[in-house]
Design an enzyme around this catalytic site. Structure first.
Site, PDB file in Angstrom:
ATOM      1  CG  ASP A 191      48.434  10.500   5.464  1.00  0.00           C
ATOM      2  OD1 ASP A 191      48.773  10.696   6.612  1.00  0.00           O
ATOM      3  OD2 ASP A 191      48.427  10.243   4.300  1.00  0.00           O
TER       4      ASP A 191
ATOM      5  CE  LYS B  39      49.327   7.296   7.036  1.00  0.00           C
ATOM      6  NZ  LYS B  39      50.273   8.060   6.963  1.00  0.00           N
TER       7      LYS B  39
ATOM      8  CD  GLU C 290      54.435  11.279   4.915  1.00  0.00           C
ATOM      9  OE1 GLU C 290      55.551  11.936   4.511  1.00  0.00           O
ATOM     10  OE2 GLU C 290      53.894  10.838   4.202  1.00  0.00           O
TER      11      GLU C 290
ATOM     12  CD  GLU D 144      55.226   4.078   1.769  1.00  0.00           C
ATOM     13  OE1 GLU D 144      54.514   4.963   3.054  1.00  0.00           O
ATOM     14  OE2 GLU D 144      55.105   4.308   0.929  1.00  0.00           O
TER      15      GLU D 144
HETATM   16  O1  KIV Z   1      48.954   8.400   2.226  1.00  0.00           O
HETATM   17  C1  KIV Z   1      48.807   7.191   2.244  1.00  0.00           C
HETATM   18  O2  KIV Z   1      48.481   6.476   1.176  1.00  0.00           O
HETATM   19  C2  KIV Z   1      49.453   6.745   3.050  1.00  0.00           C
HETATM   20  C3  KIV Z   1      50.149   5.487   2.798  1.00  0.00           C
HETATM   21  C4  KIV Z   1      50.581   4.434   1.998  1.00  0.00           C
HETATM   22  C5  KIV Z   1      50.398   4.298   4.076  1.00  0.00           C
HETATM   23  O3  KIV Z   1      50.413   7.064   3.862  1.00  0.00           O
END
Ligand code: KIV
Length: 272
Positions: free
Chosen positions: A91, A121, A123, A190
């Protein structure tokens, strides 16, 4: 005599695409440290997400906002050292990409260079399109994330189900298409209605991975600590707990304390 090492077929973004085409569901779990990532990978998971949920489950923050880029890199590099097969996605933390595609590229390159992970990843929908395109110019695969996006918790105000109303659902579908067109290799949805998630998965060619988004998508992701019951305070409807480790570990610690106090531990065989 020649020694043949067992060939491991590593999971790549292309493999995930093939799985979607073949109708094979994708399994994804979070991991944040070497020991747990090794178990998750050895068990055969397809994708490991070094999620910014580390901010909650590892550091005890109320939201995902405080975790920093360097802290994400620390978690990701611990995971990378443990994993042989799974695709590792990291992330981009809050503040490392929003509103500035140059910074998004810088943050992504730093993650890839310093952790050895395979993808990032982020958002958001059309507002992050330019960032997705810019990150892709460096050859870094990008996973999108729509629906409940925890980095925007102060905009939403709650962690309730998203896109229940038609207008928000339409916006989500449009955003999903923008992310696919921009070049995302997969998308996390989500906490949205199952019917809507299924529609998105049908309309997109890239794999759609759900959390609280029903069974009509191409794969599922859960937070590791929730799935093994390490956290006994979180009971959303979508969560299936496969273990109750909070109680098991607490019970084991209770026994250890009792054994120390009663001088039962260590016994004659447990000393030199
Ligand atoms: O940070 C995380 O664990 C997530 C998942 C909930 C998809 O983004």
């Amino acid at each position: 005599m020649s020694v043949h090492k067992k060939e491991i077929k590593k999971v790549t973004t292309n493999v995930l695409q093939e799985m979607k085409r073949a109708g094979e569901r994708i399994s994804m779990l979070t991991a944040y440290d070497f020991t747990m990532a090794k178990i998750v990978d050895d068990a055969g998971i397809d994708v490991i997400l070094v999620g910014d949920s580390a901010s909650n489950v590892m550091a005890g923050h109320e939201t995902t906002l405080p975790i920093t880029l360097d802290q994400m890199i620390y978690h990701a590099s611990s995971v990378v050292r443990a994993v042989n097969r799974a695709l590792i996605v990291v992330d981009l933390p809050f503040g490392s990409y929003q509103g500035n595609s140059k910074e998004a590229l810088y943050s992504s390159i730093k993650i890839m260079k310093e952790s050895g992970a395979h993808a990032v990843k982020l958002e958001g929908g059309k507002e992050v399109k330019e960032s997705v395109e810019r990150i892709l110019t460096a050859g870094i695969p990008v996973m999108g994330h729509l629906g409940l996006t925890p980095q925007s918790i102060y905009k939403f105000g709650t962690y309730n189900v998203r896109a229940k109303e038609e207008e928000e659902a339409k916006r989500l579908i449009a955003d999903a298409k923008v992310l696919e067109e921009a070049g995302c290799f997969a998308l996390v949805l989500e906490k949205i209605p199952a019917k809507l998630a299924e529609q998105v998965a049908k309309e997109l060619e890239i794999p759609v991975i759900g959390i609280g988004a029903g069974g009509g998508v191409d794969g599922q992701v859960l937070v590791f600590h929730d799935m093994v019951g390490l956290n006994n305070e979180f009971h959303p409807r979508f969560l299936r707990r496969y273990l109750n480790l909070y109680d098991d570990i607490k019970g084991a610690i209770g026994k250890y304390i009792k054994d120390v106090k009663s001088k039962d531990f260590p016994n004659a065989n447990e000393q030199y």
